[in-house]
Design an enzyme around this catalytic site. Structure first.
Site, PDB file in Angstrom:
ATOM      1  N   LYS A 115      -6.079 -16.592  -8.656  1.00 57.21           N
ATOM      2  CA  LYS A 115      -4.985 -17.556  -8.659  1.00 57.21           C
ATOM      3  C   LYS A 115      -4.479 -17.668  -7.227  1.00 57.21           C
ATOM      4  O   LYS A 115      -4.749 -16.782  -6.403  1.00 57.21           O
ATOM      5  CB  LYS A 115      -3.866 -17.123  -9.609  1.00 57.21           C
ATOM      6  CG  LYS A 115      -3.257 -15.768  -9.288  1.00 57.21           C
ATOM      7  CD  LYS A 115      -2.263 -15.343 -10.360  1.00 57.21           C
ATOM      8  CE  LYS A 115      -1.709 -13.948 -10.061  1.00 57.21           C
ATOM      9  NZ  LYS A 115      -0.831 -13.480 -11.113  1.00 57.21           N
ATOM     10  N   ASN A 155      -3.053 -14.702  -5.349  1.00 57.04           N
ATOM     11  CA  ASN A 155      -3.953 -13.604  -4.988  1.00 57.04           C
ATOM     12  C   ASN A 155      -4.982 -14.003  -3.929  1.00 57.04           C
ATOM     13  O   ASN A 155      -5.945 -13.283  -3.683  1.00 57.04           O
ATOM     14  CB  ASN A 155      -4.669 -13.066  -6.225  1.00 57.04           C
ATOM     15  CG  ASN A 155      -3.717 -12.304  -7.132  1.00 57.04           C
ATOM     16  OD1 ASN A 155      -2.643 -11.891  -6.701  1.00 57.04           O
ATOM     17  ND2 ASN A 155      -4.094 -12.125  -8.368  1.00 57.04           N
ATOM     18  N   LYS A 195       4.667  -2.266  -6.188  1.00 56.89           N
ATOM     19  CA  LYS A 195       5.216  -3.103  -5.128  1.00 56.89           C
ATOM     20  C   LYS A 195       4.396  -2.871  -3.868  1.00 56.89           C
ATOM     21  O   LYS A 195       3.703  -1.855  -3.725  1.00 56.89           O
ATOM     22  CB  LYS A 195       6.695  -2.792  -4.906  1.00 56.89           C
ATOM     23  CG  LYS A 195       7.010  -1.347  -4.654  1.00 56.89           C
ATOM     24  CD  LYS A 195       8.515  -1.117  -4.645  1.00 56.89           C
ATOM     25  CE  LYS A 195       8.801   0.379  -4.521  1.00 56.89           C
ATOM     26  NZ  LYS A 195      10.209   0.665  -4.513  1.00 56.89           N
ATOM     27  N   VAL A 196       4.481  -3.820  -2.941  1.00 56.87           N
ATOM     28  CA  VAL A 196       3.695  -3.763  -1.719  1.00 56.87           C
ATOM     29  C   VAL A 196       4.642  -3.799  -0.523  1.00 56.87           C
ATOM     30  O   VAL A 196       5.518  -4.662  -0.443  1.00 56.87           O
ATOM     31  CB  VAL A 196       2.691  -4.938  -1.632  1.00 56.87           C
ATOM     32  CG1 VAL A 196       1.878  -4.858  -0.350  1.00 56.87           C
ATOM     33  CG2 VAL A 196       1.764  -4.943  -2.842  1.00 56.87           C
ATOM     34  N   LYS A 231       0.319  -0.629  -1.194  1.00 55.26           N
ATOM     35  CA  LYS A 231       0.678  -0.817  -2.591  1.00 55.26           C
ATOM     36  C   LYS A 231       1.136   0.525  -3.139  1.00 55.26           C
ATOM     37  O   LYS A 231       0.437   1.532  -2.991  1.00 55.26           O
ATOM     38  CB  LYS A 231      -0.508  -1.351  -3.394  1.00 55.26           C
ATOM     39  CG  LYS A 231      -0.165  -1.677  -4.837  1.00 55.26           C
ATOM     40  CD  LYS A 231      -1.316  -2.393  -5.508  1.00 55.26           C
ATOM     41  CE  LYS A 231      -0.948  -2.877  -6.891  1.00 55.26           C
ATOM     42  NZ  LYS A 231      -2.021  -3.667  -7.494  1.00 55.26           N
ATOM     43  N   ASP A 273      -8.521 -12.174 -11.948  1.00 53.49           N
ATOM     44  CA  ASP A 273      -7.145 -12.600 -11.672  1.00 53.49           C
ATOM     45  C   ASP A 273      -7.103 -13.571 -10.491  1.00 53.49           C
ATOM     46  O   ASP A 273      -6.239 -13.479  -9.627  1.00 53.49           O
ATOM     47  CB  ASP A 273      -6.268 -11.377 -11.398  1.00 53.49           C
ATOM     48  CG  ASP A 273      -4.786 -11.655 -11.630  1.00 53.49           C
ATOM     49  OD1 ASP A 273      -4.456 -12.705 -12.221  1.00 53.49           O
ATOM     50  OD2 ASP A 273      -3.961 -10.828 -11.220  1.00 53.49           O
ATOM     51  N   GLY A 293       5.821  -7.763  -1.424  1.00 51.49           N
ATOM     52  CA  GLY A 293       5.297  -8.234  -2.694  1.00 51.49           C
ATOM     53  C   GLY A 293       5.616  -7.294  -3.835  1.00 51.49           C
ATOM     54  O   GLY A 293       5.916  -6.123  -3.622  1.00 51.49           O
ATOM     55  N   LYS A 294       5.554  -7.846  -5.047  1.00 51.57           N
ATOM     56  CA  LYS A 294       5.791  -7.053  -6.248  1.00 51.57           C
ATOM     57  C   LYS A 294       4.906  -7.612  -7.343  1.00 51.57           C
ATOM     58  O   LYS A 294       4.801  -8.826  -7.510  1.00 51.57           O
ATOM     59  CB  LYS A 294       7.256  -7.132  -6.651  1.00 51.57           C
ATOM     60  CG  LYS A 294       7.606  -6.264  -7.833  1.00 51.57           C
ATOM     61  CD  LYS A 294       9.110  -6.188  -7.995  1.00 51.57           C
ATOM     62  CE  LYS A 294       9.548  -5.479  -9.245  1.00 51.57           C
ATOM     63  NZ  LYS A 294       8.872  -4.268  -9.588  1.00 51.57           N
ATOM     64  N   GLY A 295       4.239  -6.730  -8.052  1.00 50.62           N
ATOM     65  CA  GLY A 295       3.375  -7.146  -9.147  1.00 50.62           C
ATOM     66  C   GLY A 295       3.684  -6.367 -10.404  1.00 50.62           C
ATOM     67  O   GLY A 295       4.652  -5.600 -10.459  1.00 50.62           O
ATOM     68  N   THR A 303      -2.532 -14.469 -15.726  1.00 48.53           N
ATOM     69  CA  THR A 303      -1.187 -15.018 -15.702  1.00 48.53           C
ATOM     70  C   THR A 303      -1.127 -16.189 -16.672  1.00 48.53           C
ATOM     71  O   THR A 303      -1.922 -17.126 -16.557  1.00 48.53           O
ATOM     72  CB  THR A 303      -0.854 -15.484 -14.270  1.00 48.53           C
ATOM     73  OG1 THR A 303      -1.071 -14.379 -13.382  1.00 48.53           O
ATOM     74  CG2 THR A 303       0.571 -15.971 -14.166  1.00 48.53           C
ATOM     75  N   ASP A 357      -5.728  -8.047  -5.073  1.00 58.18           N
ATOM     76  CA  ASP A 357      -5.249  -7.672  -6.411  1.00 58.18           C
ATOM     77  C   ASP A 357      -6.390  -7.588  -7.423  1.00 58.18           C
ATOM     78  O   ASP A 357      -6.699  -8.536  -8.122  1.00 58.18           O
ATOM     79  CB  ASP A 357      -4.168  -8.624  -6.906  1.00 58.18           C
ATOM     80  CG  ASP A 357      -3.398  -8.041  -8.085  1.00 58.18           C
ATOM     81  OD1 ASP A 357      -3.775  -6.954  -8.588  1.00 58.18           O
ATOM     82  OD2 ASP A 357      -2.415  -8.658  -8.518  1.00 58.18           O
TER      83      ASP A 357
END
Length: 175
Positions: free
Chosen positions: A129, A132, A15-16, A31, A127, A9-11, A162, A145
């Protein structure tokens, strides 16, 4: 102490990676946040500290928790539960529509996770969504997150999240 397998993952703030603890063989999600990014944006440091606090205090079946945290000269690391099933978002795309029974099941678990955050940890989770909401291999969810969360407050006054998930009246009122 950890062996990295792949990035999962990347936020906005890091990154994860999927990692394995060498001494136990247990898998975790790590993370990784670059410290130089904090110099560019003071808020991201505050967000990282709140996220660490929430992860550290959380002990609930529907919320990801922190197992380890550490830093080196260039990065900070949060080692958390690895949730093998992926994002609810991916299942929504694949299935197009959930049954009423599935919807109720996921909604109930999300609500219980939110209640834990809001009531037990005095945290506003800002957050929520499908990206997440992670799914465990057994089908249960875990919220993740917490970088935009507010801790120790009853209200959040800043607009965040977002853009694709914000209500149009919120977007137009910030112009």
């Amino acid at each position: 102490d950890f062996e990295t397998f792949k990035y999962i993952g990347k936020g906005a703030y890091g990154k994860v990676a999927l990692v394995k603890k060498k001494t136990t063989g247990n898998f975790y999600a790590m993370k990784i946040v670059k410290k130089k990014d904090f110099a560019l944006n003071k808020i991201s440091l505050e967000n990282a500290l709140v996220e660490r606090e929430v992860l550290m205090k959380s002990r609930h079946p529907f919320v990801v928790s922190l197992k380890y945290s550490f830093q080196d000269s260039t990065q900070i690391y949060f080692v958390m539960d690895y949730v093998a099933g992926g994002q609810l978002f991916d299942y929504m795309k694949k299935m197009k529509r959930f049954s009423l029974k599935m919807t109720r099941f996921y909604a109930a678990e999300v609500l219980l996770g939110l209640m834990h955050l809001h009531v037990d940890l005095d945290t506003i989770y800002r957050d929520l969504k499908p990206e997440n909401i992670l799914l465990e291999a057994n089908g249960h969810i875990k919220l993740t997150d917490f970088g935009l969360s507010k801790w120790g407050q009853k209200m959040g006054y800043s607009v965040c999240g977002t853009p694709g998930y914000l209500a149009t009246d919120i977007i137009s009122s910030t112009r």
